[in-house]
Write a protein that holds these residues in place. Structure first.
Motif, PDB file in Angstrom:
ATOM      1  N   LEU A 152       0.809  -1.221   0.000  1.00  0.00           N
ATOM      2  CA  LEU A 152       0.000   0.000   0.000  1.00  0.00           C
ATOM      3  C   LEU A 152       0.841   1.269   0.000  1.00  0.00           C
ATOM      4  N   ALA A 153       2.150   1.129   0.144  1.00  0.00           N
ATOM      5  CA  ALA A 153       3.013   2.310   0.259  1.00  0.00           C
ATOM      6  C   ALA A 153       2.793   3.280  -0.901  1.00  0.00           C
ATOM      7  N   GLY A 154       2.404   4.494  -0.563  1.00  0.00           N
ATOM      8  CA  GLY A 154       2.171   5.516  -1.568  1.00  0.00           C
ATOM      9  C   GLY A 154       0.889   5.352  -2.353  1.00  0.00           C
ATOM     10  N   LYS A 155       0.059   4.371  -2.001  1.00  0.00           N
ATOM     11  CA  LYS A 155      -1.161   4.089  -2.768  1.00  0.00           C
ATOM     12  C   LYS A 155      -2.423   4.210  -1.924  1.00  0.00           C
ATOM     13  N   LEU A 156      -2.290   4.762  -0.738  1.00  0.00           N
ATOM     14  CA  LEU A 156      -3.424   4.804   0.171  1.00  0.00           C
ATOM     15  C   LEU A 156      -4.587   5.619  -0.387  1.00  0.00           C
ATOM     16  N   ASP A 157      -4.289   6.588  -1.244  1.00  0.00           N
ATOM     17  CA  ASP A 157      -5.365   7.406  -1.824  1.00  0.00           C
ATOM     18  C   ASP A 157      -6.299   6.564  -2.701  1.00  0.00           C
ATOM     19  N   GLN A 158      -5.829   5.384  -3.159  1.00  0.00           N
ATOM     20  CA  GLN A 158      -6.679   4.499  -3.954  1.00  0.00           C
ATOM     21  C   GLN A 158      -7.685   3.735  -3.094  1.00  0.00           C
ATOM     22  N   TYR A 159      -7.423   3.701  -1.777  1.00  0.00           N
ATOM     23  CA  TYR A 159      -8.274   2.937  -0.861  1.00  0.00           C
ATOM     24  C   TYR A 159      -8.599   3.806   0.364  1.00  0.00           C
ATOM     25  N   PRO A 160      -9.322   4.891   0.175  1.00  0.00           N
ATOM     26  CA  PRO A 160      -9.555   5.857   1.269  1.00  0.00           C
ATOM     27  C   PRO A 160     -10.273   5.271   2.475  1.00  0.00           C
ATOM     28  N   THR A 161     -11.076   4.236   2.283  1.00  0.00           N
ATOM     29  CA  THR A 161     -11.812   3.668   3.420  1.00  0.00           C
ATOM     30  C   THR A 161     -10.893   2.932   4.400  1.00  0.00           C
ATOM     31  N   LEU A 162      -9.633   2.708   3.996  1.00  0.00           N
ATOM     32  CA  LEU A 162      -8.688   2.021   4.875  1.00  0.00           C
ATOM     33  C   LEU A 162      -7.991   2.970   5.854  1.00  0.00           C
ATOM     34  N   SER A 163      -8.171   4.266   5.676  1.00  0.00           N
ATOM     35  CA  SER A 163      -7.443   5.250   6.501  1.00  0.00           C
ATOM     36  C   SER A 163      -7.627   5.031   8.004  1.00  0.00           C
ATOM     37  N   PRO A 164      -8.845   4.802   8.515  1.00  0.00           N
ATOM     38  CA  PRO A 164      -8.989   4.580   9.964  1.00  0.00           C
ATOM     39  C   PRO A 164      -8.151   3.405  10.466  1.00  0.00           C
ATOM     40  N   LEU A 165      -8.083   2.344   9.677  1.00  0.00           N
ATOM     41  CA  LEU A 165      -7.290   1.189  10.076  1.00  0.00           C
ATOM     42  C   LEU A 165      -5.800   1.527  10.077  1.00  0.00           C
ATOM     43  N   ILE A 166      -5.376   2.325   9.102  1.00  0.00           N
ATOM     44  CA  ILE A 166      -3.974   2.753   9.040  1.00  0.00           C
ATOM     45  C   ILE A 166      -3.603   3.558  10.280  1.00  0.00           C
ATOM     46  N   PHE A 167      -4.478   4.447  10.711  1.00  0.00           N
ATOM     47  CA  PHE A 167      -4.200   5.243  11.908  1.00  0.00           C
ATOM     48  C   PHE A 167      -4.123   4.368  13.155  1.00  0.00           C
ATOM     49  N   GLU A 168      -4.935   3.315  13.209  1.00  0.00           N
ATOM     50  CA  GLU A 168      -4.847   2.389  14.339  1.00  0.00           C
ATOM     51  C   GLU A 168      -3.495   1.693  14.348  1.00  0.00           C
ATOM     52  N   PHE A 169      -3.005   1.303  13.173  1.00  0.00           N
ATOM     53  CA  PHE A 169      -1.689   0.661  13.091  1.00  0.00           C
ATOM     54  C   PHE A 169      -0.580   1.635  13.491  1.00  0.00           C
TER      55      PHE A 169
ATOM     56  N   SER B 258       7.566  -1.977  14.101  1.00  0.00           N
ATOM     57  CA  SER B 258       7.580  -2.323  12.674  1.00  0.00           C
ATOM     58  C   SER B 258       6.216  -2.117  12.038  1.00  0.00           C
ATOM     59  N   LEU B 259       5.153  -2.400  12.788  1.00  0.00           N
ATOM     60  CA  LEU B 259       3.800  -2.221  12.282  1.00  0.00           C
ATOM     61  C   LEU B 259       3.485  -0.736  12.121  1.00  0.00           C
ATOM     62  N   SER B 260       3.837   0.049  13.122  1.00  0.00           N
ATOM     63  CA  SER B 260       3.605   1.493  13.059  1.00  0.00           C
ATOM     64  C   SER B 260       4.400   2.120  11.915  1.00  0.00           C
ATOM     65  N   GLU B 261       5.644   1.677  11.762  1.00  0.00           N
ATOM     66  CA  GLU B 261       6.506   2.195  10.695  1.00  0.00           C
ATOM     67  C   GLU B 261       5.908   1.934   9.319  1.00  0.00           C
ATOM     68  N   LYS B 262       5.494   0.683   9.085  1.00  0.00           N
ATOM     69  CA  LYS B 262       4.930   0.332   7.780  1.00  0.00           C
ATOM     70  C   LYS B 262       3.637   1.097   7.512  1.00  0.00           C
ATOM     71  N   ALA B 263       2.852   1.325   8.556  1.00  0.00           N
ATOM     72  CA  ALA B 263       1.606   2.067   8.382  1.00  0.00           C
ATOM     73  C   ALA B 263       1.878   3.512   7.976  1.00  0.00           C
ATOM     74  N   ILE B 264       2.838   4.135   8.611  1.00  0.00           N
ATOM     75  CA  ILE B 264       3.189   5.516   8.249  1.00  0.00           C
ATOM     76  C   ILE B 264       3.667   5.585   6.804  1.00  0.00           C
ATOM     77  N   GLN B 265       4.400   4.564   6.393  1.00  0.00           N
ATOM     78  CA  GLN B 265       4.977   4.566   5.051  1.00  0.00           C
ATOM     79  C   GLN B 265       3.945   4.334   3.951  1.00  0.00           C
ATOM     80  N   THR B 266       2.724   3.988   4.326  1.00  0.00           N
ATOM     81  CA  THR B 266       1.676   3.902   3.305  1.00  0.00           C
ATOM     82  C   THR B 266       1.200   5.293   2.886  1.00  0.00           C
TER      83      THR B 266
END
Length: 374
Positions: free
Chosen positions: A237-254, A261-269
């Motif tokens: 998902l890195a750099g592609k989060l705008d294609q899946y806007p409904t996932l944003s709340p889950l990304i913020f939880e991560f 490592s989980l928090s890092e990968k989430a930020i990098q999306t």
């Protein structure tokens, strides 16, 4: 994936209790590990792919859900593990999760794995093989076949790196250096299966899975209880989060996760373009105080190229800039410069920094003020 994450995942693999559940009724010996998706596969789609391997079958089977999404994958492998063609063929069904992670193996009815002298595996050896195959970080990719086994027997009094008592199904002596990574007496079988699991097939599976990506399917993958599944999905998902806007709340939880490592990968999306949303920007800034310096840096770097810095965000930066570590203050000054934050409140904070006891910070602040007066 960096070394720290690899080691963490390896410890998880060692610590997890591996449960065995059947995926079909065709085999009598099967070892199936934790699944990425706890949903039923109802149809099968197959692809014939040239894996460039010395095995007779190149068909990859995708086991799909009622919606048509990949649940798991399999290959029927029939190959020789012998040089003299006198040993039994290796006849096994290998399974993968949709993330390319090893799922398990199954033997066709009446088939079994054997060691030297055609001695069948014990239950303990099947369990050991399954555990070894579940570890993607084994150093087996660093060894060639010639380093795994050595043809011929050794004199009992000879001193070498090979153990004469650990004979593979190819009547070869096994290197003592790799006995921790193979089933004793079946080094080449272990080596062959591990390379099949982590070779080209895994990459093809990942590509197949990505082709089915939509917000719902990605959400299912991100709910996996296996950390490596979640990390892999976030990487895609890195750099592609705008294609899946409904996932944003889950990304913020991560991002809030205590697992670095989980928090890092989430930020990098997240990409700077995501910050065009005032709500998104506000939610990200709300997490800032909870982060360590490394994650704060990643967050601030996004704002350098953000389409806009909203007034609420600018006010937050002004509130915290004097209390941050030096590297973060420098990044904030770069944000002020690149986003042309020349309002009165921002300039006041920078003037205070220009009087800092830290000569480097003072110089950076003065350079910003000078650029504003030109």
């Amino acid at each position: 994936m960096n070394k720290a994450i690899k080691e963490y995942l390896r410890l998880i693999i060692v610590a997890i209790f591996i449960s065995m559940v059947p995926v079909s009724n065709t085999g009598t010996i099967q070892y199936i590990n934790d699944k990425t998706l706890a949903i039923e596969a109802v149809t099968i789609k197959k692809k014939v792919i040239d894996f460039e391997e010395e095995i007779s079958l190149d068909t990859l089977y995708g086991h799909l859900s009622a919606k048509g999404d990949p649940v798991f994958f399999s290959r029927n492998v029939v190959t020789s593990v012998c040089f003299d063609d006198k040993c039994r063929l290796l006849d096994v069904i290998l399974y993968w999760n949709p993330t390319g992670r090893y799922l398990g193996f199954e033997l066709p009815e009446k088939e079994y794995l054997s060691k030297h002298d055609h001695e069948p595996f014990t239950e303990e050896e099947y369990l050991r093989l399954n555990a070894l195959l579940a570890d993607p970080f084994l150093p087996l990719d660093s060894y060639s076949y010639n380093e795994i086994v050595m043809e011929g027997s050794k004199d009992e009094n000879s001193e070498s790196q090979y153990n004469d008592k650990e004979i593979d199904g190819v009547s070869s002596a096994t290197s003592k250096f790799i006995l921790d990574y193979v089933v004793e007496g079946a080094a080449y079988t272990t080596y062959k299966l591990w390379h099949l699991i982590y070779g080209p097939t895994s990459g093809v599976i990942k590509e197949w899975t990505i082709g089915y990506f939509d917000s719902d399917y990605i959400g299912l993958l991100l709910e996996s209880e296996n950390l490596s599944d979640v990390l892999w999905t976030l990487e895609q998902l890195a750099g592609k989060l705008d294609q899946y806007p409904t996932l944003s709340p889950l990304i913020f939880e991560f991002i809030k996760s205590s697992e670095f490592s989980l928090s890092e990968k989430a930020i990098q999306t997240i990409s700077p373009q995501n910050l065009s949303s005032e709500v998104f920007q506000s939610n990200l800034i709300d997490l800032f105080p909870q982060m360590d310096i490394g994650r704060k840096k990643w967050i601030l770097d996004l704002f350098k190229k953000a389409p806009i810095v909203y007034p609420e965000t600018a006010a937050f930066f002004n509130d915290v800039i004097l209390d941050q570590e030096v590297p973060l203050v420098v990044i904030l000054l770069e944000i002020y410069q690149m986003q042309e934050m020349y309002d009165g409140s921002s300039l006041e904070k920078v003037r205070l920094l220009s009087n800092s006891d830290n000569h480097y910070l003072a110089q950076k602040a003065k350079q910003f003020l000078e650029s504003n007066t030109r």
